[in-house]
Design an enzyme around this catalytic site. Structure first.
Site, short mmCIF file in Angstrom:
data_model
loop_
_atom_site.label_atom_id
_atom_site.label_comp_id
_atom_site.label_asym_id
_atom_site.label_seq_id
_atom_site.Cartn_x
_atom_site.Cartn_y
_atom_site.Cartn_z
N ASP A 104 40.56 18.27 48.28
CA ASP A 104 42.01 18.46 48.33
C ASP A 104 42.61 19.10 47.09
OD1 ASP A 104 41.74 16.45 46.53
OD2 ASP A 104 42.92 14.99 47.63
N ARG A 130 49.55 13.92 46.62
CA ARG A 130 49.18 14.98 47.57
C ARG A 130 50.39 15.54 48.29
NH1 ARG A 130 44.02 14.06 50.02
NH2 ARG A 130 45.01 14.86 51.89
N PRO A 172 30.73 13.28 43.56
CA PRO A 172 31.27 13.82 44.80
C PRO A 172 32.36 12.88 45.33
CG PRO A 172 29.06 12.98 45.14
CD PRO A 172 29.45 12.62 43.75
N TYR A 199 41.47 6.87 44.01
CA TYR A 199 40.05 6.67 43.76
C TYR A 199 39.92 5.30 43.10
CZ TYR A 199 38.93 11.51 44.82
OH TYR A 199 38.75 12.70 45.45
#
Lengths: 638, 638
Positions: free
Chosen positions: B52, B243, B330, B251
């Site tokens: 993103d 976002r 990742p 996270y």
């Protein structure tokens, strides 16, 4: 096309004419969710020629509808103007270059040139996404306004009956339809059927100046072919208007009699061709060469006339806009200004938000009176400017042999004065009846009646820079800008909290004029003068931040590339702040000392607060019936 | 979907995998007119979650394809980062705010966050307008590379045979097809079928750090929820990534064993839910509250691994890109950097212009060697950075009780170093083998191998300001920028005329490498250091202005709002000028003293001009076989 067999239908707003005026209005109403229909007699939109200029303020207005991006992508920009005058050695020489747009506060400091068809497409695509398309070819055949006062006074009545004829270009069968509309807009051009049907006269006169217009891609060694140019030569005047791609529009002055039929006194177009016009232009351009190996895109001839309609509306039910109510140097005379000002005028003209408020039942019918008041005055100013400027431009240049001619200085001076007006930036809707020096210290540079000054602020929540005009979209809402001052200061934050508490009360304007859904009428933004590393958007009272994005800071961005200095630019005290109300169309409606906004203070100061408070009331729906009109100015009863 | 029945077909480039890497490459090749096909095993594009983040340099690259506007319109921008650490009074407190992007020359000084599906849509729409769509669901079942050296060395041979299976989601019948391709790109993700089929190993290791990821619209009083945040708490670390819209990605660090199945050592996703992850996050956020009244958009779990493929290509015929050749933190570990760097990497990675040149017969096959050379080094650097950074971020914060923990200063320092790298702005493809001080005086700040510095110049013909990067689009052409110096100076103009005369000769690089159509290989721009009121674009020699738009000035715009200082910013002498060559992908290939560009001068100075000239040759197709590779650096034979 659907077949209409003597069908009858209802609509809130019927727009006759899908040129820039009609399209701007239709798009604006469609965005506001109004039931709108738009018809046009032409089977397709304009493909070439016609108007081609978009002025700085018009770009701002298009941006407030989210439409400027495409205009800027597709259009040409004119930043510079060059002046050419007779050279002592024969032919012409450059006497100077200057800024094309005399409007230092313009957000877009240039004019965009793009052919009318492309500008219409921007509106047509926007409207299509809102479910509105132009019905064409359709012509009105009769229009009838109710004679019943009770009907006329009821904003929800369908007081206008229009008969439409749907032409079918394929089998020549046409069908009629009766439409009952609440409001009708005639954006049907200089020969407006709507205007003529209601017997509205055009006041003004025609000049002797004849101009030719040619759109083409020229081949030339003229170094200013991509700048706007005013060429005064001893072989006639010429204006160069660079356009999208490599296209150029040339306005070419013709000698008085050259193309006039002596028997009728009218322009004899049969006797002219674009090639003949270019032969005339070539003489003005010497010693530079200009030719057209490429096809002629469009061409025409015009005699300048300057006229304004005697009225812009009939019983606040039928309105006319654009060319239908003012013609001036139309597509000639002072170059492409006619086109530019038409489009500019049309773009800021439609009373869409006003109609929306009436239809929602939020405002009294008399709100519509401000349309004619605001726009007719503008049209008259325009004609006055136009007369002066086109006389100067059509006049002979001053040379050694002709000491009575127009000098470069005289012309430049007029050009810049005219430019300040024609940019649209200076439009001032409500001449300030009272300028109270005590208030000038509050937001000195935000003039009530002028458009909100562009400036970059950063968002408190994420330090992202924003042009404040982009936060004031044309979404039919009044914008309440709380310049909250130095919010980390405890005493100031208390004042802001107190203001928010007042605004939350039932007697506050939010509730009184909020019609049960204040967020649909008012959009609130809070602007702190403090810095981004210390402000938390969560510090501001909840009422001033209905969403995290609604708190701004007067600070530079993270790289100090932009932003900062907003309070100073607006003339607002960075400690004390101010409250500014911006109309749905982006014009400043009111500003107040922050403390004055609290009911208690307003009561205390009511005696000398009259006019300000009333100007605000005037802009808030529901209170306009307290206004009376006298001449060019607006006064209010309390 | 069409039915393929054991069909055979030919294609120039087959791309396997329609993620960001594959789409960027397909779009780029389609724009260049290359015969390209792209397949994907997924029946539809990604709808939520996944990558993103788009880094500053990636935005510049998207803009060079004309795709940045939409990204900027749809995406969120991260300008600021906030750091939270344990507070002495319990819970967390803010220890500072800082610039999110440590890249002062970035044209877009922020990161854009937008979910992968929206980014893919930008490419899909662009490709559709070029007539290319993704065929899906289609899987490759075998791939075979010719063993014949003659075939492999012929760039026009279809040396790769791939068998595809077209899956039909409706009736479960699938058809096979044999495709003969000149080149194949495997952009098929971390579990790349292409990579595995060719037995390319992934070198690196897996860590013990486990992270959870949740995308949602939170309800919170946390004041930095719209900034990127690094939260170090005694209850675990957390990263906040704001976002598009009101969405936020969190996270969340998990304790080592919490969600690991002890029997397998792998993450046990069955034992986890987004609600459980948010319970962990809540503890990190205290004393601030955070909850999710809204649905969870997407969630996942990851163990950090850092690996790079042992090679990126097979015989310069089959390439792998993106996740297929490097995995790192990742989607976890150091927040959304994984996603950001994936996309960034993918966006700048594809050797599209190189393939185009080979296919046009303009370059030798060995030009493709620079792909692995340039991008594998980058991937290794990335892994090295990632290891350091993710260790710091996953580590315990320093507190009174834990003096061995990570301090705020230590972390901030690492964050900024990492940011400078991860912005993509610092990528330097050809470490300068020789820095000759005599040349540093010519264009000191334009570093060979780095991307062309953004700067605003104005066009001579119309005074319109332009970002020079917008005049260097990714159109497969080398850009020849003639910084012509003080052109109104007669002696300098003579030098410029002489240069143009040289460039027009048959022995000039324009002719030698122009392949009969120099305008398809080279785009020429001339930039004068003189001022807009005196320069005529027509003064420059015709060869340097194939179009009126090709002459720029280093001057401010009409309102002095932007522009000016370009020669100084680039370190070019405003009187003498310089010649700069920019690669089709926007990286500086060469700069020269203006006088050195003339054959005579080059001959005279050949001894100390070796490396510069060769670097240019290296970038001009047809001469790359003169290069040899040694370690991280590139040396050339003359």
């Amino acid at each position: 096309m659907p077949i209409f067999l003597n069908k009858e239908s209802d609509v809130d707003v019927l727009i006759i004419g899908a040129g820039p005026a009609g399209l701007m209005c239709a798009n604006s109403l469609a965005r506001a969710g109004v039931n709108v229909r738009i018809i046009d007699e032409r089977p397709a939109k304009v493909m070439a020629g016609q108007a081609d200029g978009v002025q700085p303020r018009t770009i701002e207005v298009l941006q407030s509808y989210g439409l400027a991006d495409r205009l800027l992508r597709e259009g040409n920009q004119m930043h510079m103007v060059a002046f050419y005058n007779p050279s002592p050695s024969g032919g012409i020489e450059r006497t100077g270059r200057a800024i094309d747009v005399t409007a230092p506060t313009a957000r877009y400091p240039f004019e965009v040139t793009l052919h009318q068809g492309a500008i219409e497409s921007i509106f047509l695509d926007s409207m299509r996404s809102l479910g509105v398309t132009v019905q064409r070819p359709v012509v009105p055949t009769s229009i009838e306004l109710s004679q019943d006062e009770a009907v006329l006074n009821d904003p929800n009545s369908r007081a206008v009956k229009v008969v439409l004829k749907h032409l079918d270009p394929t089998d020549r069968q046409s069908e009629t339809e009766v439409v009952h509309a609440k409001f009708v807009l005639g954006g049907d051009g200089a020969h407006s059927w709507v205007r003529k049907t209601f017997g509205i006269t055009m006041d003004g006169e025609q000049t002797d100046y004849i101009w030719g217009v040619v759109d083409t891609v020229p081949e030339t060694d003229f170094p200013d072919i991509r700048n706007r140019c005013a060429i005064h030569s001893n072989n006639g005047s010429c204006m160069v208007i660079p356009r999208e791609g490599d296209k150029v529009r040339l306005y070419i002055q013709l000698s008085d009699k050259q193309f006039v039929d002596p028997s009728t006194g009218r322009v004899d177009k049969d006797n002219v061709s674009p090639e003949k016009l270019l032969e005339v232009a070539k003489k003005s351009f010497a010693p530079y060469s200009i030719s057209t190996p490429n096809p002629i895109d469009w061409w025409t001839l015009y005699i300048i006339g300057q006229r304004v309609a005697s009225k812009f509306s009939v019983r606040d039910r039928v309105f006319i806009a654009g060319d239908a109510c003012h013609t001036h140097s139309p597509k000639a005379g002072q170059g492409m200004n006619a086109s530019m000002l038409d489009t500019h005028n049309l773009a800021t003209l439609p009373p869409a938000w006003k109609i929306t408020y009436i239809l929602r039942g939020w405002a009294d019918m008399s709100l519509l009176k401000t349309y004619e008041f605001e726009r007719r005055k503008y049209a008259q100013d325009l004609i006055n400017f136009d007369k002066k400027f086109s006389t100067l431009f059509s006049g002979k240049p001053r040379t050694e042999d002709n000491q009575n001619g127009v000098s470069h200085e005289e012309f430049l001076n007029a050009f810049q004065t005219f430019g300040a007006f024609s940019s649209g930036i200076g439009v001032h809707y409500l001449p300030s009846a009272v300028v109270n020096p005590q208030h000038q210290s509050c937001a000195t540079n935000l003039i009530v009646g002028q458009r909100m000054l562009p400036h970059i602020f950063i968002r408190a929540a994420d330090a992202r820079p924003y042009e404040i005009q982009d936060l004031l979209p044309a979404d039919t809402r009044f914008k309440v800008l709380v310049f909250a001052g130095d919010t980390p200061d405890k005493a100031q934050l208390e004042r802001v909290n107190a203001l928010a508490a007042e605004m939350g009360k039932p007697e506050s304007f939010l509730t009184r004029f909020g019609h049960g859904e204040p967020a649909k009428v008012f959009d609130i933004l809070a602007i702190s003068s403090a810095k981004k590393d210390i402000v938390n958007y969560t510090d501001l009272p909840q009422l001033l931040r209905p969403h995290w994005s609604k708190v701004l800071l007067d600070d530079v961005d993270m790289f100090a590339r932009t932003g900062g200095g907003g309070y100073e630019a607006y003339g607002i005290d960075p400690h004390k702040g101010a409250l500014v109300i911006v109309r749905p169309d982006g014009y400043v409606a009111l500003w107040l000392h922050l403390s004055s906004c609290r009911t208690s203070t307003i009561i205390l100061r009511r005696s000398w607060w009259r006019h300000r408070v009333v100007q605000f009331y005037c802009s808030v729906p529901g209170l306009l019936d307290d206004c009376v009109y006298t001449g060019n100015r607006m006064y209010y009863r309390l």
